[in-house]
Design an enzyme around this catalytic site. Structure first.
Site, mmCIF file in Angstrom:
data_model
loop_
_atom_site.group_PDB
_atom_site.id
_atom_site.type_symbol
_atom_site.label_atom_id
_atom_site.label_comp_id
_atom_site.label_asym_id
_atom_site.label_seq_id
_atom_site.Cartn_x
_atom_site.Cartn_y
_atom_site.Cartn_z
ATOM 1 C CE LYS A 112 15.046 34.248 105.657
ATOM 2 N NZ LYS A 112 15.112 33.372 104.487
ATOM 3 N NE ARG A 133 16.564 38.839 101.036
ATOM 4 C CZ ARG A 133 15.387 38.360 101.432
ATOM 5 N NH1 ARG A 133 14.781 38.825 102.484
ATOM 6 N NH2 ARG A 133 14.826 37.385 100.762
ATOM 7 N NE ARG A 177 7.667 29.389 99.918
ATOM 8 C CZ ARG A 177 8.599 30.089 100.552
ATOM 9 N NH1 ARG A 177 9.072 29.679 101.711
ATOM 10 N NH2 ARG A 177 9.053 31.212 100.033
ATOM 11 N NE ARG A 186 0.519 26.442 93.696
ATOM 12 C CZ ARG A 186 1.046 25.296 94.167
ATOM 13 N NH1 ARG A 186 2.326 25.235 94.481
ATOM 14 N NH2 ARG A 186 0.298 24.229 94.305
ATOM 15 N NE ARG A 229 12.824 34.215 96.656
ATOM 16 C CZ ARG A 229 11.829 33.395 97.007
ATOM 17 N NH1 ARG A 229 11.158 32.726 96.075
ATOM 18 N NH2 ARG A 229 11.508 33.244 98.259
HETATM 19 P P1 AMP Z 1 11.315 36.947 101.322
HETATM 20 O O1 AMP Z 1 9.861 36.864 101.653
HETATM 21 O O2 AMP Z 1 12.157 37.308 102.507
HETATM 22 O O3 AMP Z 1 11.814 35.730 100.585
HETATM 23 O O4 AMP Z 1 11.475 38.188 100.307
HETATM 24 C C1 AMP Z 1 10.835 38.187 99.053
HETATM 25 C C2 AMP Z 1 11.477 39.230 98.148
HETATM 26 O O5 AMP Z 1 11.325 40.537 98.734
HETATM 27 C C3 AMP Z 1 12.980 39.081 97.951
HETATM 28 O O6 AMP Z 1 13.307 38.148 96.909
HETATM 29 C C4 AMP Z 1 13.377 40.518 97.584
HETATM 30 O O7 AMP Z 1 13.015 40.841 96.261
HETATM 31 C C5 AMP Z 1 12.490 41.336 98.515
HETATM 32 N N1 AMP Z 1 13.127 41.566 99.833
HETATM 33 C C6 AMP Z 1 12.709 41.101 101.049
HETATM 34 N N2 AMP Z 1 13.520 41.512 102.043
HETATM 35 C C7 AMP Z 1 14.496 42.245 101.440
HETATM 36 C C8 AMP Z 1 15.649 42.938 101.904
HETATM 37 N N3 AMP Z 1 15.986 42.941 103.210
HETATM 38 N N4 AMP Z 1 16.426 43.584 100.990
HETATM 39 C C9 AMP Z 1 16.104 43.597 99.693
HETATM 40 N N5 AMP Z 1 15.052 42.956 99.165
HETATM 41 C C10 AMP Z 1 14.240 42.290 100.025
#
Ligand code: AMP
Length: 214
Positions: free
Chosen positions: A13, A88, A127, A160, A172
């Site tokens: 994404k 989410r 990564r 990282r 996740r």
């Molecule tokens: P990401 O970079 O999108 O993989 O997000 C990393 C982490 O940030 C996730 O595993 C959540 O802990 C938190 N996070 C990011 N976006 C959201 C969201 N829309 N709702 C809740 N937690 C989020």
């Protein structure tokens, strides 16, 4: 144009949102990036979010919807938005409807990047990125041409994400399956969902997205 990129962690994404920003002059809004910046800056939001993020769980709906609304106001009314990693949960999807309608915006597309879960674990756990220019690399699939030196800027320090380990990645993914994938029907009812195979190479996925948005 306002679009949502949906997909499990590691689906690409962020990479694709970056390409779309350039091509369509839009702004990427990544709640993950915003939360990581808040953690780094040790703001109140960052302090609340850190442990939850490290565990791979979801930060509260109020926090993420709040930062999305604030960021939209900073960007002004005319910029197209790519929502990356938001919404989410069903509650976030409803908040986004309100956030957009208050600002006279409508949602044009929801694009799901579909991917194979085991391949994702391989992608995510390898990564890393340059600490200076943020160029992304991978232990197995994309090494710098000179070991330990960034191809783009020559820097030799890399970072990282603390949540890119296998155990957290599995959590996740469970969060995605249990809470995020179930919001798709909300958008299917509006006929704005498209699906793209996220397992192709970066350019193939980008071409498929361009075809939907052009
Ligand atoms: P990401 O970079 O999108 O993989 O997000 C990393 C982490 O940030 C996730 O595993 C959540 O802990 C938190 N996070 C990011 N976006 C959201 C969201 N829309 N709702 C809740 N937690 C989020």
């Amino acid at each position: 144009m306002n679009i949502i990129l949906l997909g499990p962690p590691g689906a690409g994404k962020g990479t694709q949102a970056g390409l779309l920003e350039d091509k369509f002059d839009m702004a990427q809004l990544s709640t993950g990036d915003m939360l990581r910046a808040a953690v780094k800056a040790q703001t109140e939001v960052g302090k609340k979010a850190k442990a939850v993020m490290d565990a791979g769980e979801l930060v509260s709906d109020e926090i993420v919807s709040g930062i999305i609304g604030d960021r939209l106001d900073e960007l002004g009314p005319n910029k197209g938005i790519i929502f990356d990693g938001y919404p989410r949960t069903a509650a976030q999807a409803h908040s986004l409807d309100e956030i957009l309608s208050k600002r006279g915006r409508t949602l044009n597309h929801v694009i799901e990047l579909s991917v194979d879960e085991d391949a994702l674990v391989d992608r995510i756990t390898g990564r890393y990125a340059c600490t200076s220019c943020n160029e992304g690399y991978h232990d197995r699939h994309k090494k710098p041409s000179k070991e330990g030196v960034c191809d783009i800027c020559g820097n030799s320090a890399f970072k990282r994400r603390p949540d890119d380990n296998e155990e957290t990645v599995r959590t996740r993914m469970e969060e995605y399956r249990g809470k995020t994938a179930p919001i798709l029907p909300i958008y299917e009812d509006r006929n704005i969902v498209s699906r793209v195979d996220g397992m192709g190479d970066i350019n193939e996925v980008a071409d498929a997205l361009n075809a939907i948005l052009s």
